[in-house]
Design a protein around this motif. Structure first.
Motif, PDB file in Angstrom:
ATOM      1  N   LEU A 188       0.863  -1.180   0.000  1.00 45.92           N
ATOM      2  CA  LEU A 188       0.000   0.000   0.000  1.00 45.92           C
ATOM      3  C   LEU A 188       0.897   1.226   0.000  1.00 45.92           C
ATOM      4  O   LEU A 188       1.628   1.466   0.963  1.00 45.92           O
ATOM      5  N   GLU A 189       0.864   1.960  -1.110  1.00 46.93           N
ATOM      6  CA  GLU A 189       1.657   3.187  -1.177  1.00 46.93           C
ATOM      7  C   GLU A 189       0.760   4.313  -1.642  1.00 46.93           C
ATOM      8  O   GLU A 189       0.138   4.206  -2.694  1.00 46.93           O
ATOM      9  N   ARG A 190       0.707   5.388  -0.860  1.00 50.38           N
ATOM     10  CA  ARG A 190      -0.118   6.553  -1.176  1.00 50.38           C
ATOM     11  C   ARG A 190      -1.509   6.144  -1.656  1.00 50.38           C
ATOM     12  O   ARG A 190      -1.976   6.546  -2.707  1.00 50.38           O
ATOM     13  N   ALA A 191      -2.187   5.321  -0.921  1.00 51.36           N
ATOM     14  CA  ALA A 191      -3.569   4.889  -1.212  1.00 51.36           C
ATOM     15  C   ALA A 191      -3.692   4.097  -2.507  1.00 51.36           C
ATOM     16  O   ALA A 191      -4.779   4.004  -3.086  1.00 51.36           O
ATOM     17  N   VAL A 192      -2.594   3.546  -2.998  1.00 51.96           N
ATOM     18  CA  VAL A 192      -2.664   2.587  -4.102  1.00 51.96           C
ATOM     19  C   VAL A 192      -2.440   1.198  -3.495  1.00 51.96           C
ATOM     20  O   VAL A 192      -1.374   0.926  -2.926  1.00 51.96           O
ATOM     21  N   ALA A 193      -3.465   0.364  -3.588  1.00 56.72           N
ATOM     22  CA  ALA A 193      -3.374  -0.986  -3.006  1.00 56.72           C
ATOM     23  C   ALA A 193      -2.973  -1.954  -4.099  1.00 56.72           C
ATOM     24  O   ALA A 193      -3.640  -2.051  -5.142  1.00 56.72           O
TER      25      ALA A 193
END
Ligand SMILES: Cc1cc2nc3c(=O)[nH]c(=O)nc-3n(C[C@H](O)[C@H](O)[C@H](O)COP(=O)(O)OP(=O)(O)OC[C@H]3O[C@@H](n4cnc5c(N)ncnc54)[C@H](O)[C@@H]3O)c2cc1C
Length: 452
Positions: A206-211
């Motif tokens: 999960l990075e900057r609301a990208v799952a």
């Protein structure tokens, strides 16, 4: 006795067919990771705030197959925690939290009625009974609060007649549910309101609301992490919780015994142990008996003995008959367990992860069925950028740290063993050893609370 990884509730409810896994990339306003009560209630509260939100929920297994669908089904407010909450957050913070948690107990019932979900919601006080010497003074401070009444031995035994019960407390705000029916009902209603749910879809990053999953990605404005005991696998939360386990045994239908002991009010009961026993009935006259005495997990590991521990199940079964001798010779049909996310303060936390685009809730410490509804409100508010309402509750903020591994698991396991030995000795009327007493007192002396 059938050892059942998922528990009887799920079999009784009849799990709905699985939903397809995520395939490819997609966009959303909010991506929710985890389909237990925290994730499901968060989705519900988000839609209540804005029915047009595009929500994607990703669940590694099946919604409700984790602890949310296999717990004791006690729906509790945080009434008994009022003294601890006052120490942690001050009188005003404690009042706000208890009021919110008690409101959630009622609102879950109202939700099942308004949504036509037959989750066996049954409002009844929660009884905390003294079932061994040493338990009488556990909750004396809580009696001073509203909504808690002290009961004599006769009063307790009139409600549920165990020879072990010597008194107790009645907590007014309480209910029981069939937890898998509640989880599946929530899932169904969310699908009906347009939430895209993908099962068998584990989030790997999960990075900057990208799952990111093995089969696709969800790009969202905000993320909510609702993965329960697996929260410790996330680097920012690694030192914020420990994982232990709780186990349940369930009898065959014994309506004659339930009738004979006068336990016909449907009250949820727990005892005054730190590693508590918890017991309830079902509508078909079974007795469910749980014990929070399971072992500690290393790190965030949640499989293996966290799910089914034959030793713990054996002890729970023996204790069940000790509580109700009339059950000797009656069948215990099912047994199962599950991991418990234990926070250092014993209270759940709702927190914003570094970067500000993701919010997480965890640390229910075996008391999540009601509080996940509160935490879901707080997560929904945070995801919508709010700082008022549920987002202003004192459980919102950075959680305290636990010691790093391997000290965490070694220390916690030693304390847990001491507690098991101390409480077993107290139950048998023996004096616990000096070492067991000293170790069992360590968390309290450090100002920490461990699973009740
Ligand atoms: C045996 C037992 C008895 C209990 N009894 C009670 C009780 O009577 N009353 C009470 O209040 N509480 C009880 N509890 C605790 C209660 O069940 C929990 O506090 C509550 O269900 C927590 O809900 P949750 O949604 O936060 O977590 P969970 O129910 O653990 O849900 C988390 C979900 O996230 C999923 N997930 C994990 N990792 C990922 C990933 N990487 N990607 C996608 N999905 C992921 C999991 O598969 C799971 O479905 C009990 C727990 C156990 C184990």
């Amino acid at each position: 006795m059938q050892h059942d990884a998922h528990g009887w509730w799920i079999a009784e409810a009849g799990a709905p067919p699985p939903l397809p896994a995520l395939r490819g990339d997609t966009d959303a306003d909010v991506v929710i990771v985890g389909g237990g009560f925290t994730g499901l209630w968060t989705a519900w509260h988000l839609l209540e705030a804005d029915a047009d939100l595009r929500i994607v929920l990703l669940e590694a297994d099946r919604c409700g197959f984790g602890p949310s669908g296999r717990n004791g089904g006690f729906v509790q407010g945080m009434t008994l925690s009022r003294p601890t909450l006052t120490e942690l957050f001050g009188a005003r913070g404690a009042e706000d939290l208890v009021a919110a948690a008690e409101a959630s107990v009622r609102e879950i019932g109202e939700w099942t009625r308004s949504q036509g979900v037959d989750a066996w919601y049954h409002a009844a006080p929660h009884l905390i009974v003294h079932a061994a010497p040493g338990q009488e003074n556990k909750f004396v401070r809580a009696v001073e609060g509203e909504g808690v009444v002290a009961l004599s031995a006769a009063e307790v035994r009139a409600r549920c007649d165990s020879p072990l019960f010597t008194g107790g407390l009645e907590v007014a705000a309480g209910a029981t549910v069939q937890p898998a029916r509640l989880a599946f009902g929530l899932r169904e209603r969310l699908l009906g309101r347009g939430v895209r749910i993908h099962e068998h879809t584990r989030v790997r990053g999960l990075e900057r609301a990208v799952a990111r999953t093995d089969s696709g990605r969800v790009r969202a404005g905000t993320a909510v992490v609702a993965v329960g005991p697996a929260s410790g696998a996330l680097p920012p939360l690694r030192d914020r919780l420990t994982v232990s386990s709780s186990h349940i045994v369930l009898t065959e239908p014994v309506p004659d015994v339930v009738e004979a002991i006068g336990w016909t009010g449907g009250e949820a009961i727990s005892d005054g142990r730190t590693l508590l026993h918890y017991l309830r009935t079902t509508p078909d006259g079974r007795i469910l008996f749980g014990w929070a005495g399971g072992r500690m997990a290393m790190g965030a590991r949640t499989g293996g003995r966290m799910e089914v521990d034959p030793d713990v199940i054996g002890r729970a079964k023996a204790d069940l008959v000790r509580f109700f001798p009339a059950l000797a010779g009656r069948a215990v049909e099912r047994a199962w367990g599950g991991p418990i996310d234990v926070s250092p303060t014993h209270m759940p936390f709702v927190t914003t992860l570094p970067g500000g685009r993701a919010h997480a809730a965890f640390g229910y410490t075996g008391n999540g069925v009601g509080p996940t509804h509160v935490a879901g409100k707080a997560l929904a508010a945070l995801a919508l950028g709010r700082t008022d309402g549920a987002a202003a509750l004192p459980i919102v903020g950075p959680p305290p740290k636990v010691p790093p591994e391997p000290f965490r698991v070694l220390g916690a396991a030693a304390i847990r063993r001491a507690l098991v030995a101390k409480e077993a000795a107290e139950q048998d009327g023996r004096t616990p050893s000096v070492v067991a007493r000293a170790l069992a007192d360590v968390p309290a002396r450090m100002g920490m609370h461990i699973v009740r």
